[in-house]
Design an enzyme around this catalytic site. Sequence first.
Site: not given
Length: 405
Positions: A46, A48, A192, A219, A222, A228
Site C-alpha cells: 500500500y 497512498e 486523449d 491508457t 494499447k 493496463r
Amino acid sequence: MEDKKIENLIRKEEKRQEEHVELIASENFVSEGVLEATGSIFTNKYAEGYPDNRYYGGCENVNELEKLAINRVKKMFNAKFANVQPHSGSQANFAAYNAILESGDIILGMALQAGGHLTHGFKVSSTSKYFKAYSYGVNKETNELDFDEIRKIALKVKPKLIICGASAYSRIIDWKKFKKIADEVGAYVLADVAHVAGLIVAGLHPNPLKDGIDIVTSTTHKTLRGARGGIILTNNKEIAAKIDKSVFPGTQGGPLMNVIAGKAVSFGEALKPEFKKYQKQVIKNAQVFSNYLVNKGATIVTGGTDNHLFLLDVKKSFGITGKVAEDRLIKIGIVANKNTIPFDDESPMITSGVRFGTPAMTTKGWKEKEFESIAEIIWKVLSEKDDKNLSKFSNDTLKLVKGEQ
C-alpha cells in the site's frame, strides 16, 4: 497454482490468444517483463500518496519505482510533469476534468458516433452527469474532423474544456487547430491520446504537448504495449499540482504499485530503437490491410488510415450489421469489435461498422503479407451468404496464426 478452476481459465485464455487473430485496436500483447512486473510482489504494498510523501511506512522501494516510471514517461513524451497512478484511461480523464473544472461546467468533446470515447461527454458516462456536455462530429462527406464546424460550436456553447482525441478515428489529429479554437473561447484543451500514444512516442503522430495542449491523458496498454492503466501529462506546473490532488485523494486511493511496475517496464521498452520500428510496421500493416479491402470494393470510413486502425462500413459493403460481422468473424477465429460509424442509424449494440487494428498481430510478427491474407479471409467471410458455410474458413485462419500459410 492451487486454484485449479482459475488455472484452467488461464490455460483456456492462453490457448485463445495463441490461436485467434487479435484485431481489436485497443488490445496488444505485452512482453514477459511486463507480465512479470505486473504479477510481482509489489502487489502487496500500500502506498497512498506520492514518492517521498506517503501515508504508509515501508515505501522506500515503491518510491524509487514510481520515480522511475515518471521519469521514463516524461522522457517518452517530452513532458515536464506526469502522474502514473490512474487505474485506467477513463479514470485518468475524470481526474483531469476534476482538476480543472467545477461541477456543471461546460465541456465539448468528440461524439461517440463520430469516433470519440464515452468519457468525452457521452450521456451514459458520469462525465455528462457532473458536467454539461456538448459534442462535435465529423464532416458528412469526408468523415474527417471539420474544424470550421468545431469552432462554430465552441463559439456558441463557450466550453471551459475542449476534449480532442478519439477511440475510432483513423486520421492524423491536428492538435494546433484545437488549441487555436480553445484559446479563442478561453478554454482549456485536453488531448486523449489513448490510441495513438505509441505512435506519438515513435514520432509518427504529432505530440500534443509540443503543440501547446494543456493536458494529455492516455491508457498504457494499447499502442504503448504496457500494463493496463492510465497516465496524465502536462507541461503546466500549476495544472500538474491540481492533477496530483485530483488523482489522490480526489478520485483514487492507493495506487496499484504492481501495475506501475508493469508500466515502468513498458516505458523502458518504448524508449528503445526497436519500438519505433515496431510502430512503423503497425502503420504499414494498417494501411495495407485497409487498402486491400478498398481494392476489393469495401467502404472504409475516411477511405483509409494514417494510424493503427480503421473502420469498415459493413452495412454498405456487405449488407450486414456490425454485430453480425463480429459474430461471423469470431466463429472462424478472428477477433474484432462492432463499432458505430459516423451518422450511423444503428444502435451502439448493433452498429453499421467494425473496427480493426494492427498493434497486437504486429507484436506477434505479422507484416504486410499476413495482413493481406487476413483481409482476403475477412472479405470472403463477410461476403458469405450462408453462415453454415463459415466453418471452412477456420482452418485458413489457424494456418495463418501458426505461420503455415
